[in-house]
Design a protein around this motif. Sequence first.
Motif, PDB file in Angstrom:
ATOM      1  N   UNK A  47      41.589  33.654  37.937  1.00  0.00           N
ATOM      2  CA  UNK A  47      40.280  33.574  38.585  1.00  0.00           C
ATOM      3  C   UNK A  47      39.236  32.877  37.737  1.00  0.00           C
ATOM      4  N   UNK A  48      39.644  32.114  36.737  1.00  0.00           N
ATOM      5  CA  UNK A  48      38.753  31.392  35.830  1.00  0.00           C
ATOM      6  C   UNK A  48      37.734  32.331  35.210  1.00  0.00           C
ATOM      7  N   UNK A  49      37.993  32.732  34.016  1.00  0.00           N
ATOM      8  CA  UNK A  49      37.115  33.656  33.308  1.00  0.00           C
ATOM      9  C   UNK A  49      35.814  32.946  32.972  1.00  0.00           C
ATOM     10  N   UNK A  50      34.707  33.511  33.429  1.00  0.00           N
ATOM     11  CA  UNK A  50      33.380  32.965  33.137  1.00  0.00           C
ATOM     12  C   UNK A  50      32.560  34.044  32.459  1.00  0.00           C
ATOM     13  N   UNK A  51      31.954  33.688  31.360  1.00  0.00           N
ATOM     14  CA  UNK A  51      31.109  34.628  30.640  1.00  0.00           C
ATOM     15  C   UNK A  51      29.669  34.471  31.093  1.00  0.00           C
ATOM     16  N   UNK A  52      28.975  35.562  31.238  1.00  0.00           N
ATOM     17  CA  UNK A  52      27.560  35.620  31.599  1.00  0.00           C
ATOM     18  C   UNK A  52      27.273  34.942  32.939  1.00  0.00           C
ATOM     19  N   UNK A  53      28.208  35.022  33.865  1.00  0.00           N
ATOM     20  CA  UNK A  53      28.003  34.481  35.209  1.00  0.00           C
ATOM     21  C   UNK A  53      27.855  35.646  36.178  1.00  0.00           C
ATOM     22  N   UNK A  68      29.308  30.964  39.919  1.00  0.00           N
ATOM     23  CA  UNK A  68      29.523  32.398  40.094  1.00  0.00           C
ATOM     24  C   UNK A  68      30.989  32.736  39.841  1.00  0.00           C
ATOM     25  N   UNK A  69      31.243  33.991  39.563  1.00  0.00           N
ATOM     26  CA  UNK A  69      32.603  34.455  39.313  1.00  0.00           C
ATOM     27  C   UNK A  69      33.313  34.667  40.650  1.00  0.00           C
ATOM     28  N   UNK A  70      34.598  34.363  40.694  1.00  0.00           N
ATOM     29  CA  UNK A  70      35.380  34.521  41.915  1.00  0.00           C
ATOM     30  C   UNK A  70      35.750  35.996  42.088  1.00  0.00           C
ATOM     31  N   UNK A  71      35.331  36.634  43.182  1.00  0.00           N
ATOM     32  CA  UNK A  71      35.615  38.060  43.348  1.00  0.00           C
ATOM     33  C   UNK A  71      37.023  38.358  43.859  1.00  0.00           C
ATOM     34  N   UNK A  72      37.747  37.369  44.371  1.00  0.00           N
ATOM     35  CA  UNK A  72      39.071  37.630  44.936  1.00  0.00           C
ATOM     36  C   UNK A  72      40.082  38.126  43.910  1.00  0.00           C
ATOM     37  N   UNK A  73      40.225  37.500  42.731  1.00  0.00           N
ATOM     38  CA  UNK A  73      41.183  38.057  41.752  1.00  0.00           C
ATOM     39  C   UNK A  73      40.810  39.470  41.308  1.00  0.00           C
ATOM     40  N   UNK A  74      39.526  39.758  41.229  1.00  0.00           N
ATOM     41  CA  UNK A  74      39.108  41.101  40.844  1.00  0.00           C
ATOM     42  C   UNK A  74      39.521  42.117  41.900  1.00  0.00           C
ATOM     43  N   UNK A  75      39.387  41.763  43.165  1.00  0.00           N
ATOM     44  CA  UNK A  75      39.802  42.660  44.244  1.00  0.00           C
ATOM     45  C   UNK A  75      41.318  42.828  44.259  1.00  0.00           C
ATOM     46  N   UNK A  76      42.055  41.744  44.013  1.00  0.00           N
ATOM     47  CA  UNK A  76      43.511  41.839  43.975  1.00  0.00           C
ATOM     48  C   UNK A  76      43.988  42.718  42.822  1.00  0.00           C
ATOM     49  N   UNK A  77      43.370  42.582  41.671  1.00  0.00           N
ATOM     50  CA  UNK A  77      43.755  43.395  40.514  1.00  0.00           C
ATOM     51  C   UNK A  77      43.421  44.860  40.752  1.00  0.00           C
ATOM     52  N   UNK A  78      42.281  45.146  41.342  1.00  0.00           N
ATOM     53  CA  UNK A  78      41.923  46.528  41.645  1.00  0.00           C
ATOM     54  C   UNK A  78      42.922  47.151  42.609  1.00  0.00           C
ATOM     55  N   UNK A  79      43.334  46.415  43.625  1.00  0.00           N
ATOM     56  CA  UNK A  79      44.340  46.902  44.564  1.00  0.00           C
ATOM     57  C   UNK A  79      45.677  47.099  43.865  1.00  0.00           C
ATOM     58  N   UNK A  80      46.045  46.171  42.981  1.00  0.00           N
ATOM     59  CA  UNK A  80      47.317  46.288  42.261  1.00  0.00           C
ATOM     60  C   UNK A  80      47.324  47.490  41.326  1.00  0.00           C
ATOM     61  N   UNK A  81      46.196  47.814  40.729  1.00  0.00           N
ATOM     62  CA  UNK A  81      46.109  48.989  39.852  1.00  0.00           C
ATOM     63  C   UNK A  81      46.370  50.264  40.640  1.00  0.00           C
ATOM     64  N   UNK A  82      45.786  50.370  41.822  1.00  0.00           N
ATOM     65  CA  UNK A  82      45.980  51.556  42.660  1.00  0.00           C
ATOM     66  C   UNK A  82      47.440  51.669  43.093  1.00  0.00           C
ATOM     67  N   UNK A  83      48.033  50.562  43.511  1.00  0.00           N
ATOM     68  CA  UNK A  83      49.426  50.578  43.940  1.00  0.00           C
ATOM     69  C   UNK A  83      50.344  50.912  42.767  1.00  0.00           C
ATOM     70  N   UNK A  84      50.072  50.358  41.582  1.00  0.00           N
ATOM     71  CA  UNK A  84      50.899  50.653  40.411  1.00  0.00           C
ATOM     72  C   UNK A  84      50.798  52.121  40.014  1.00  0.00           C
ATOM     73  N   UNK A  85      49.627  52.710  40.147  1.00  0.00           N
ATOM     74  CA  UNK A  85      49.472  54.134  39.831  1.00  0.00           C
ATOM     75  C   UNK A  85      50.301  54.990  40.777  1.00  0.00           C
ATOM     76  N   UNK A  86      50.254  54.684  42.061  1.00  0.00           N
ATOM     77  CA  UNK A  86      51.027  55.445  43.037  1.00  0.00           C
ATOM     78  C   UNK A  86      52.530  55.252  42.827  1.00  0.00           C
ATOM     79  N   UNK A  87      52.939  54.042  42.522  1.00  0.00           N
ATOM     80  CA  UNK A  87      54.354  53.772  42.287  1.00  0.00           C
ATOM     81  C   UNK A  87      54.853  54.477  41.036  1.00  0.00           C
TER      82      UNK A  87
END
Length: 114
Positions: A47-53, A68-87
Amino acid sequence: MELVLAMAIGVLAGSGIWLLLRPRTFQVIMGLSLISYAVNLFIFGMGRIKLAAPPVINTGLAADAGQYADPLPQALVLTAIVIAFATTALFLVVLLASRGLAGTDHVDGRETPL
């Protein structure tokens, strides 16, 4: 920053693969967890890491489109964290049931008692 992220992804993925090849079930579960962390970091890094954006700019100007920072990778990672915890929780329950029924926690079929 990119070098540190790439090294972290490599260390997590390598450690996860090494743990996946171990004979005990708990080590296999930890290996799967480390690989999921490596994949999460990889998705976040894409998601292209941007500092102070700021996360979102609402000015409507075309010139601010890349600031601006791309919110899609952040949403995908948050969803993956929840799924990994349940798994992982499901794998731990299966591990405990298998250990109780078989009397061993080896995944290679050896009959060595605990």
